[in-house]
Design an enzyme around this catalytic site. Structure first.
Site, PDB file in Angstrom:
ATOM      1  N   LYS A   1      -1.934  -0.393   0.344  1.00 10.06           N
ATOM      2  CA  LYS A   1      -3.369  -0.016  -0.051  1.00 10.06           C
ATOM      3  C   LYS A   1      -4.044  -0.445   1.292  1.00 10.06           C
ATOM      4  CE  LYS A   1      -2.623   3.089  -2.988  1.00 10.06           C
ATOM      5  NZ  LYS A   1      -2.870   4.354  -2.807  1.00 10.06           N
TER       6      LYS A   1
ATOM      7  N   TYR B   1       2.323  -3.176  -3.370  1.00 16.18           N
ATOM      8  CA  TYR B   1       1.178  -2.268  -3.704  1.00 16.18           C
ATOM      9  C   TYR B   1      -0.100  -2.553  -2.995  1.00 16.18           C
ATOM     10  CZ  TYR B   1      -1.926   0.964  -6.243  1.00 16.18           C
ATOM     11  OH  TYR B   1      -2.904   1.747  -6.593  1.00 16.18           O
TER      12      TYR B   1
ATOM     13  N   SER C   1      -7.611   1.981  -2.706  1.00 16.08           N
ATOM     14  CA  SER C   1      -7.645   1.224  -4.407  1.00 16.08           C
ATOM     15  C   SER C   1      -8.253  -0.175  -3.948  1.00 16.08           C
ATOM     16  CB  SER C   1      -6.365   0.837  -4.547  1.00 16.08           C
ATOM     17  OG  SER C   1      -6.223   0.045  -5.812  1.00 16.08           O
TER      18      SER C   1
END
Length: 257
Positions: A156, A152, A139
């Protein structure tokens, strides 16, 4: 073409778009998702359009599940050529409020899932004595860390690191490992992110967070699943045989690395 791809988290969203593009490219595709109803609906849709697909439900956070996904590919189509670790989740929360349960869950799916999927695919490639490709969902949050997305973003960044390490270890086996890094797409995941941002900020209205992020995109539009699928299609092709260990951003010009 006689190639086979597994795409995790492909019942809907970006994963479905990726699986569809690979099917259009001529791949036989194993669809995977934890939501059986969504999975079966997507499988039926693909078959009605004439694509060679099968599906298998399962939990990507479990190591044995990936062995089953690989087995499904080999049992149905005879081999494995590309493994796409696409499945993932998000958590939107202030850093100070992020819980142990949330951390364990998001790392189990986003990080452990990539590790276990890469292991299972690499074993199959080596057993076959063939080249192979592993493609991991990273991402822009693997290149830049964002407020309210601390957990998050951390997962990533970990996916990017796993991609680098695996690519170095498996290069001698002619196995390439790369990551694709989407930006801001109008998906169910972004709908959830937007809703959670509003919940934690009284000054925001529904849609504000999505608008704030997408308005900064240089090309002037938010991302479509096809934009991500196009990159994965290239990385899955023979034309990308000399590319490994890369985490390639596809975001329309938002994060510059």
């Amino acid at each position: 073409m006689n190639k086979v791809a597994v795409v995790t988290g492909s019942g809907a969203g970006l994963g479905k778009g990726i699986a569809l593009q690979l099917a259009k490219d001529g791949f036989k595709v194993v669809l995977q998702d934890i939501n059986q109803d969504t999975l079966k609906s997507t499988e039926e849709e693909f078959k009605n359009d004439g694509y060679e697909v099968t599906s298998i439900a399962g939990d990507v956070s479990k190591r044995d599940s990936h062995t089953e996904f690989v087995k499904a590919a080999v049992d149905h189509f005879g081999q494995l050529d590309v493994y796409v670790n696409n499945a993932g989740i998000d958590i939107v929360a202030p850093f100070i409020e992020t819980t142990e349960e949330q951390m364990n869950k998001i790392f189990a799916i986003n990080v452990n899932g990539v590790m276990f999927g890469t292991q299972a695919a690499a074993r199959q490639f080596m057993d076959q004595g063939t080249k192979g490709k592993v493609l991991n969902a990273c991402s822009i949050a693997g290149h830049e860390s964002y407020e309210m997305l601390g957990a998050y973003s951390a997962t990533k960044h970990a996916v990017k690191s796993l991609t680098h390490s695996a690519s170095k270890e498996f290069a001698k086996e002619n196995i390439t490992v790369n990551a694709y890094c989407p930006g801001v797409a109008k998906t169910e995941m972004w709908d959830r992110i937007d809703a959670e941002m509003v919940r934690y900020n009284d000054d925001m209205e529904p849609g504000d967070a999505f608008e704030e992020f997408s308005s900064a995109i240089s090309l002037g539009r938010y991302q479509e699943p096809q934009d991500v699928a196009n990159l994965v299609s290239f990385l899955a092709s023979d034309q990308a045989d000399y590319i490994t260990g890369q985490a390639i951003v596809t975001d329309g010009g938002l994060v510059y690395r």
